[in-house]
Structure formats: C-alpha cells, structure tokens
Design an enzyme around this catalytic site. Structure first.
Site, mmCIF file in Angstrom:
data_model
loop_
_atom_site.group_PDB
_atom_site.id
_atom_site.type_symbol
_atom_site.label_atom_id
_atom_site.label_comp_id
_atom_site.label_asym_id
_atom_site.label_seq_id
_atom_site.Cartn_x
_atom_site.Cartn_y
_atom_site.Cartn_z
ATOM 1 N N LYS A 179 -10.177 2.575 4.026
ATOM 2 C CA LYS A 179 -9.611 3.772 3.403
ATOM 3 C C LYS A 179 -9.792 4.992 4.301
ATOM 4 C CE LYS A 179 -10.435 1.903 -1.185
ATOM 5 N NZ LYS A 179 -11.454 1.777 -2.230
ATOM 6 N N VAL B 4 -5.800 4.443 -1.506
ATOM 7 C CA VAL B 4 -7.039 5.206 -1.296
ATOM 8 C C VAL B 4 -7.361 6.016 -2.544
ATOM 9 C CG1 VAL B 4 -8.234 6.912 0.127
ATOM 10 C CG2 VAL B 4 -6.513 5.428 1.164
ATOM 11 N N GLY C 29 -9.342 0.273 -10.410
ATOM 12 C CA GLY C 29 -9.025 -0.317 -11.703
ATOM 13 C C GLY C 29 -7.529 -0.519 -11.796
ATOM 14 N N GLU D 240 -0.014 5.730 -2.177
ATOM 15 C CA GLU D 240 -1.052 6.553 -2.818
ATOM 16 C C GLU D 240 -2.157 5.688 -3.431
ATOM 17 O OE1 GLU D 240 -0.831 10.352 -3.151
ATOM 18 O OE2 GLU D 240 -2.858 9.591 -3.127
ATOM 19 N N ASP E 135 -14.453 -1.927 2.902
ATOM 20 C CA ASP E 135 -13.381 -1.386 2.064
ATOM 21 C C ASP E 135 -13.276 0.128 2.281
ATOM 22 O OD1 ASP E 135 -11.634 -1.653 -0.612
ATOM 23 O OD2 ASP E 135 -12.973 0.063 -0.844
ATOM 24 N N GLU F 184 -16.280 -6.836 -8.014
ATOM 25 C CA GLU F 184 -15.611 -8.125 -8.098
ATOM 26 C C GLU F 184 -16.632 -9.247 -7.934
ATOM 27 O OE1 GLU F 184 -12.140 -8.292 -5.699
ATOM 28 O OE2 GLU F 184 -11.571 -6.259 -6.267
ATOM 29 N N GLY G 198 -17.511 -4.837 -14.838
ATOM 30 C CA GLY G 198 -16.172 -4.892 -14.230
ATOM 31 C C GLY G 198 -15.973 -3.879 -13.110
ATOM 32 N N LYS H 22 -4.800 -1.401 1.272
ATOM 33 C CA LYS H 22 -5.515 -0.632 2.307
ATOM 34 C C LYS H 22 -5.849 -1.473 3.533
ATOM 35 C CE LYS H 22 -8.693 -1.884 -0.963
ATOM 36 N NZ LYS H 22 -8.814 -1.686 -2.384
HETATM 37 N N1 LIG Z 1 -7.800 -4.033 -8.334
HETATM 38 C C1 LIG Z 1 -7.919 -2.746 -8.066
HETATM 39 O O1 LIG Z 1 -8.575 -1.982 -8.800
HETATM 40 C C2 LIG Z 1 -7.229 -2.158 -6.862
HETATM 41 C C3 LIG Z 1 -7.415 -0.770 -6.570
HETATM 42 C C4 LIG Z 1 -6.751 -0.216 -5.467
HETATM 43 C C5 LIG Z 1 -5.955 -1.012 -4.676
HETATM 44 N N2 LIG Z 1 -5.828 -2.351 -4.964
HETATM 45 C C6 LIG Z 1 -4.947 -3.138 -4.085
HETATM 46 O O2 LIG Z 1 -3.853 -3.640 -4.847
HETATM 47 C C7 LIG Z 1 -3.443 -4.895 -4.332
HETATM 48 C C8 LIG Z 1 -3.469 -5.925 -5.464
HETATM 49 O O3 LIG Z 1 -4.797 -6.068 -5.948
HETATM 50 P P1 LIG Z 1 -5.133 -6.852 -7.298
HETATM 51 O O4 LIG Z 1 -6.534 -6.507 -7.633
HETATM 52 O O5 LIG Z 1 -4.064 -6.624 -8.308
HETATM 53 O O6 LIG Z 1 -5.063 -8.370 -6.767
HETATM 54 P P2 LIG Z 1 -5.054 -9.705 -7.638
HETATM 55 O O7 LIG Z 1 -5.521 -9.433 -9.027
HETATM 56 O O8 LIG Z 1 -5.769 -10.727 -6.822
HETATM 57 O O9 LIG Z 1 -3.509 -10.116 -7.717
HETATM 58 C C9 LIG Z 1 -2.772 -10.555 -6.608
HETATM 59 C C10 LIG Z 1 -1.404 -11.031 -7.072
HETATM 60 O O10 LIG Z 1 -0.650 -11.391 -5.898
HETATM 61 C C11 LIG Z 1 -0.185 -12.704 -6.031
HETATM 62 N N3 LIG Z 1 -0.179 -13.364 -4.735
HETATM 63 C C12 LIG Z 1 -1.244 -13.668 -3.954
HETATM 64 N N4 LIG Z 1 -0.827 -14.295 -2.833
HETATM 65 C C13 LIG Z 1 0.520 -14.385 -2.937
HETATM 66 C C14 LIG Z 1 1.520 -14.952 -2.116
HETATM 67 N N5 LIG Z 1 1.216 -15.539 -0.957
HETATM 68 N N6 LIG Z 1 2.802 -14.865 -2.524
HETATM 69 C C15 LIG Z 1 3.115 -14.283 -3.694
HETATM 70 N N7 LIG Z 1 2.217 -13.746 -4.517
HETATM 71 C C16 LIG Z 1 0.931 -13.796 -4.139
HETATM 72 C C17 LIG Z 1 -1.135 -13.389 -6.983
HETATM 73 O O11 LIG Z 1 -0.438 -14.477 -7.543
HETATM 74 P P3 LIG Z 1 -1.088 -15.453 -8.670
HETATM 75 O O12 LIG Z 1 -0.971 -14.636 -9.942
HETATM 76 O O13 LIG Z 1 -0.173 -16.620 -8.647
HETATM 77 O O14 LIG Z 1 -2.484 -15.702 -8.238
HETATM 78 C C18 LIG Z 1 -1.433 -12.251 -7.974
HETATM 79 O O15 LIG Z 1 -0.425 -12.184 -8.945
HETATM 80 C C19 LIG Z 1 -4.401 -5.200 -3.177
HETATM 81 O O16 LIG Z 1 -3.826 -4.768 -1.967
HETATM 82 C C20 LIG Z 1 -5.625 -4.356 -3.496
HETATM 83 O O17 LIG Z 1 -6.364 -4.009 -2.334
HETATM 84 C C21 LIG Z 1 -6.439 -2.917 -6.029
#
Ligand SMILES: NC(=O)c1ccc[n+]([C@@H]2O[C@H](COP(=O)([O-])OP(=O)(O)OC[C@H]3O[C@@H](n4cnc5c(N)ncnc54)[C@H](OP(=O)(O)O)[C@@H]3O)[C@@H](O)[C@H]2O)c1
Length: 412
Positions: A195, A122, A292, A119, A191, A180, A177, A95
């Site tokens: 959105k 948001v 999540g 999708e 955030d 963060e 959980g 987002k």
């Molecule tokens: N978490 C949620 O509930 C949620 C909900 C909606 C949307 N999102 C969105 O989904 C996306 C991912 O979120 P997440 O919570 O899964 O994040 P996360 O747990 O921090 O995971 C990020 C991943 O990206 C990798 N990464 C970071 N920098 C990188 C780089 N420069 N080159 C290659 N790989 C890289 C990290 O590698 P390492 O494993 O080596 O650290 C990790 O595997 C974000 O845009 C977030 O806003 C998340």
C-alpha cells in the site's frame, strides 16, 4: 472510450465474488437508482466470474467496465490488460498487483484512453487515492505517513490495552474477523508495504515497486515494549513512511513509537489513517475503517461511479527519484543487562563510538531483572545497526537488545 447502450444502461462485469466481490454485487443494485439520477446511466451487473463459473471473454464483450476483485497477480493482471486493450474502464482493489505491475497497468490505461481506478486498494473506504491524485495534485508533498493495515493496528491496540502477547492478540483478531486465517502478509508488514508503494507512487510521481520498500512486521513486539511505551507516554503503531530525502525518496514500513500529539497516535483498533505533509498544506490526516467486504465494496462502487463520469485521469510519471535505503531514525532501545557497576558506561561508550546520542535513559530492576531503557536521537540507521552489532558482543547483555523506531515529529 466506451458508451452505454441505447437503454442508458451501464454494464458492469465483475471478476471475483468473494468477500469484496459479493459485497459489491449486493451494493450495486441498492444504489442503482441514485447513480442513475447522478449520471443518467443505470448501472447493472452484466456478468460475474468466479473460479468455477463465468467466461471472461463473454463478460468482457457484454460490459462497459470491468471490476477485478479476484486478487493476486495472475489471472488478474491479464484480465485487466485485456479489458483496457478492449477499451473498457477498469476498477480494482488489488494492492499486490498495483505495487508490482502498476506501471504496466497505468501505461495500458493511458495508451488505450481508459480509466484505471483503485481507491479500494489502500485504506479501504478512506479516500486517500482520490485526495493524492486529485485534491493534492497541485501540492508538493514532502512526506506521507500511514497506518494502512487494520489487522496489525488492531493487534497492537489490543496488546497495549490488555497486556496480551502478540500471539494472543492475533487469535483475538482472527476470532473477531480482523485477521485472516493466514495472516502472514499482514503481520510481517508486506501488505502495508504494497500500500505504501502505491501511495508513494502517487504522492511523488515516481515509479515505486514493492521490492523497493523495506518492511518489518510486528511479530517480535513484546508486551513489555508496550508497557514501557505507556510509561514514556508513547503509542506503538505499524507505520508506513514515504518521504523525500534530498533528491531521493525513502519508502518503508516498521513499528514505531509515536508521541501522543502525532495525528496517527490516536488511531486505534482496525482503523486506518494517512497523514500527508506538504509546505503548502502543512498536514492533513484522513482516517476511517481500513478494510472489510462492505467498506472496500463501497470504495469500489465510488470508483465505478467516477468512471461513469468522464474525464479520465491516469497519473503520469513525471520523474524517476532514486530510492534511498539509509535514513535517520530515533530509536527506543531495551537492554537486559548484568546488574554490575559500569554497565551503563560501557553501553554509552559503544553508542558514542557510533555517534548514537542518548536522549533519555531509565534503569530498571535489579539482579536478573536489571535493564536499561533508552531513547536515542535520530541517527543514520546503518550507524545504529553497527552500534547494535557491537553491543551484541558485550558480555554484560543477558539477552539480545530490542530496538524500535520512534517518530520524532510532534504536531499541534
Ligand atoms: N477482504 C478485504 O477486506 C479487502 C480489503 C481491501 C482490498 N481487498 C482486495 O480485494 C480483492 C478481493 O479480495 P477478497 O477478500 O474479496 O478475496 P476472496 O474472498 O478470496 O475472493 C476472491 C474471489 O475471486 C475468485 N477467483 C479467485 N481466483 C480466480 C480465478 N483464477 N478466476 C476467476 N475467479 C477467481 C474467487 O472464486 P471462488 O469464489 O470460486 O473461490 C472468489 O470469488 C483482493 O485484491 C484483495 O487484496 C480486500
């Protein structure tokens, strides 16, 4: 456009293997056979990239579609642009990137004839993007309200339920959980603002940048605000709004009191919900789990499946609406006042001078506990803010006044 190879395999390259990426990597093989029955193509992970492993160029070369779940601006932006330039469909849940570089990305998708789907960016698994882009494409939308941040909705629900302070409820959210380790962008409203920029862009077909969204968070909310809300029969939520105002558009995020029949008033805990209002459809509300890993991964997989089934759809910008900053809002106002005659009259006079009209007022407590709790009718926010500045100068106030917006709309 891309095509699968002769084995009827659809190759999905995954960037990022964190909370959402790992959940997506687990979900894809679970659903591969079903997706093959639906699309005639069997999806397979063709490569996974993290900070320490995988090569973007190799993954791009070996994929029909790229899923970006890295987050942040760079390198996510460059990878998505390169993938689209190379003719790959892309899916992201990012987002922050879409709310700041959305136009660049949509332009790239259009000019390279590929799909950009998002999708998961948001309201998690709640299909608001698809509904705005597809189901409601024929409706003129007047207003979108959303509870689009599950962390803050959980915190406010806990504060109302238990009487906890903001800080205590945040610790509880982290323990469960729902927040963060660094919750800054959730609790300060950024955030939700990102959105709402994306939703506004789709609902009103006009470019909206995160910088154009005014936002306030919930850090200043006090348990007594929720107590009074309860007494007044109101619910307190962090509400995102995108609405037409004359020829322009206002997009904003702030805490707001809701009357109990508002469709968002009953959305509690870590849930998200979005209400879309339009003359043609009256009002529809979609709600469900907001975030999540598994939930977002499910939305991402839905996008992958959609991209496997053409035709592509990327939203064109049909107009540029002026962004309106000064809007009318009703307010709840909490004043700790000196317990002496004439205080209410002085406060009322200041409000009247700024054309702020009082809808209801309650006087509570005595002595050092004396306070006035008011709800005022909708008024231009600039006018209300001038009244607040003048009230701050009154010697009868024992503490700075606290004001929280009230959504006036009632439904049903
Ligand atoms: N978490 C949620 O509930 C949620 C909900 C909606 C949307 N999102 C969105 O989904 C996306 C991912 O979120 P997440 O919570 O899964 O994040 P996360 O747990 O921090 O995971 C990020 C991943 O990206 C990798 N990464 C970071 N920098 C990188 C780089 N420069 N080159 C290659 N790989 C890289 C990290 O590698 P390492 O494993 O080596 O650290 C990790 O595997 C974000 O845009 C977030 O806003 C998340």
């Amino acid at each position: 456009m891309t095509s699968a190879d002769s084995d009827q395999v659809f190759r999905v390259g995954l960037l990022g293997h964190g909370t959402v990426g790992a959940a997506f990597a687990a979900l894809l093989p679970e659903h591969a056979a079903r997706i093959e029955r639906m699309t005639g193509l069997r999806p397979e992970l063709s490569g996974v990239m993290t900070r320490g492993s995988g090569s973007f160029d190799e993954i791009l070369e070996g994929s029909d579609l790229i899923v970006e779940l890295i987050g942040g601006i760079e390198p996510a932006r460059s990878y998505l642009l390169q993938a689209m330039e190379a003719g790959r469909h892309v899916v992201t849940a990012n987002k922050q990137l879409l709310s700041q570089y959305g136009e660049e990305l949509w332009d790239a998708a259009r000019s390279h004839g590929v799909q950009l789907r998002f999708e998961g960016a948001v309201a998690g698994v709640v299909p608001v993007i698809r509904v705005l882009q597809e189901s409601l494409a024929g409706a003129t939308i007047d207003r979108v309200h959303g509870i689009v941040n599950g962390t803050t909705n959980f915190i406010l629900t806990e504060m109302a339920r238990t009487g906890m302070t903001f800080e205590e409820a945040l610790v509880e959210a982290q323990r469960l959980g729902y927040a963060e380790a660094d919750p800054a962008e959730d609790v300060d409203g950024r955030d939700a603002a990102a959105k709402m920029a994306i939703l506004a862009r789709l609902a009103f077909d006009t470019p909206v940048h995160l910088d154009q969204v005014r936002y306030e968070g919930i850090e200043h909310i006090k348990p007594e605000d929720l107590e009074y809300a309860h007494e007044l029969g109101l619910e307190l939520k962090l509400i995102g709004t995108a609405e037409r105002i004359g020829p322009g558009l206002s997009v904003r995020v702030h805490p707001a009191f809701l009357y109990p029949r508002h469709p968002l008033a009953s959305v509690s805990g870590p849930f998200n919900a979005v209400t879309v209002e339009s003359e043609a459809i009256t009002e529809i509300t979609m709600s469900g789990p907001g975030a999540g890993g598994p939930q977002t991964a499910s939305a991402v997989l839905g996008d992958v499946i959609s991209a496997m089934i053409p035709p592509a759809s990327t939203p064109p910008t049909s107009q540029v609406l002026e962004i309106v900053q000064d809007v009318s809002s009703a307010f709840y106002l909490h004043l700790d006042v000196a317990d002496e005659p004439g205080v209410l009259a002085r406060v009322a006079q200041v409000l009247a001078e700024h054309e702020v009209s009082v809808k209801s007022v309650v006087q509570r407590g005595l002595g050092a506990q004396a306070r006035l709790v008011m709800v005022v009718h909708p008024v231009l926010e600039s006018r209300f803010s001038a009244a607040m500045d003048e009230l701050a100068g009154l010697d009868v106030l024992r503490a700075p006044a606290r004001a929280i917006r009230v959504l006036e709309e009632e439904f049903g």
